[in-house]
Design an enzyme around this catalytic site. Structure first.
Site: not given
Ligand code: MEV
Length: 424
Positions: A83, A261, A277, A375
């Site tokens: 990413e 995430k 892992d 991004h």
């Molecule tokens: C994207 O890979 C991760 C985010 O969505 C995390 C978040 O929203 O805190 C930017």
């Protein structure tokens, strides 16, 4: 004074210039540095030793996050990730944390849980009592399975017994707590759990079903803490924005999933780079986040009395430095050497610090300019490359797409055609 990870303009250098710096920082041999590049791929014999039915290997970008200071020592962090923005965001968060000394970490001893499920026990409460009374004999038998682990100072330490209600009645669940030292622990724990199973059947009169490690490694936690000075991150408004972002995740599982995430973006990348892992770490992280019955953030953000931002993370961290891919994969070996970690606990703490940094960076972006700005550039590069943009047009095509805020394959193709026509 040790080596510094604060490397101004690292991102502006060419890949080979970066590699040179990394090689020097980590005292890597030329062979190890080559392993970091992945060029030439894995020796064909390696995948065949690692998994079944291998046909080759699969390469991912490996980036180096700079600027990390953890417990007063500087680290360059290898991150394997597909990413865009992840490595840049971690580096940037670590840079801003330096003003207050960087990250401070700790961890519990490396104790993993082996579960043994016993069904058909007539009197579960009495069985629990009997199992606890015979604890020493069970631990002794478990410890006979792995003399090497005992020699290294690890071994089965304790027994917990739970009665769990299932739909077909109660089951007795034994937790064997094993100090696995520098291993991830699955092999040692599973071997011990299988070995003590017949003894547990004798004691309880029940039937053993499953004998397997639990990834909810509540006894093996890594923690990291950092303070970001309000002046370093954009002022009071940004501090409040990040705290509101955290409180959103704390109150709402839909937001919390994305919050966590973002943490795992950083953690998985270092876990993968070191041959560990990722699925075990993911399973542990999310089940730990839900341990109270409500899914919660793995981090906490608060305001200090001075008005700065304090962030903390606590996360199960079943990582190893011995066995598996950490030993046979040359890139993983070189990444571990670059980190210079002395043990698995240190690796776990570094990973926790990276997760905290990653989360901070995401929340700061979300609470201010939004996530798309950061991004855009790399995303545009990916899109342009995916439609076969010639190298010499790449920068120009990306610039146009970013300025138009139209980062799409069809637009990239149009711009490429346009530029080609103009240059004819
Ligand atoms: C994207 O890979 C991760 C985010 O969505 C995390 C978040 O929203 O805190 C930017």
């Amino acid at each position: 004074m040790g080596r510094t990870s604060r490397i101004e303009g690292f991102y502006k250098l060419s890949m080979s210039e970066r590699l040179k710096i990394v090689k020097e920082f980590g005292d890597l041999t030329s062979e190890e540095a080559l392993a970091l590049t992945g060029f030439g791929g894995l020796d064909p014999s390696i995948p065949d030793k690692m998994i079944e039915n291998a046909v080759g290997s699969f390469a991912l970008p490996l980036g180096i996050a700079v600027n990390f200071t953890i417990n007063g020592r500087d680290y360059l962090i290898p991150m394997a990730v597909e990413e865009p923005s992840v490595v840049a965001a971690a580096s940037n968060a670590a840079k801003m944390a330096r003003d207050k000394g960087g990250f401070w970490t700790s961890s519990t001893p490396p104790v993993m849980i082996g579960q043994v499920q016993i069904t058909g026990v007539k009197d579960p409460s009495r069985a629990k009592h009997l199992l606890l009374a015979k604890k020493d004999a069970v631990l002794e038998l478990a410890n006979k399975q792995d003399p090497m682990l005992i020699k290294l100072g690890g071994g089965a330490r304790d027994l917990e017994v739970r009665v769990v209600q299932g739909q077909r009645g109660p089951m007795v669940v034994v937790h064997l707590l094993v100090d696995v030292r520098d291993a991830m622990g699955a092999n040692a724990v599973n071997t011990m759990a299988e070995a003590v199973a017949p003894m547990l059947e004798d004691i309880t009169g029940g039937q053993v079903r499953l004998r397997i490690l639990s990834n909810l490694a509540t006894h093996r936690l890594a923690r990291a803490h950092a303070v970001w000075a309000k002046e370093s991150i954009g002022g009071d408004e940004v501090v409040d924005g990040i705290i509101d972002a955290f409180l959103f995740a704390d109150a709402d599982p839909f937001r919390c999933a994305t919050h966590n995430k973002g943490i795992m973006n950083g953690i998985d990348a270092i876990i993968l780079a070191t041959g560990n892992d990722t699925r075990a770490i993911e399973a542990g992280a999310h089940s730990y986040a839900a341990r109270t019955g409500q899914y919660k953030p793995l981090t906490v953000f608060e305001k200090t009395p001075e008005g700065d931002l304090a962030g903390t993370i606590e996360i199960p961290m079943a990582v190893g430095l011995i066995g598996g891919a950490t030993k046979v994969h040359p890139t993983a070996r070189a990444c571990i050497k670059l980190l210079g970690v002395k043990g698995a606990s240190e690796l776990g703490e570094v990973a926790a610090a990276v997760g905290l940094a990653q989360n901070f960076a995401a929340l700061r972006a979300l609470a201010t300019v939004g996530i798309q700005k950061g991004h855009m550039k790399l995303h545009a590069k990916n899109i342009a490359a995916s439609v076969g943009c010639p190298e010499e047009l790449l920068d120009e095509v990306c610039e146009i797409m970013v300025s138009e805020k139209k980062i799409r394959m069809d637009r990239a193709q149009e711009i490429i055609e346009d530029l080609k026509n103009r240059k004819r």
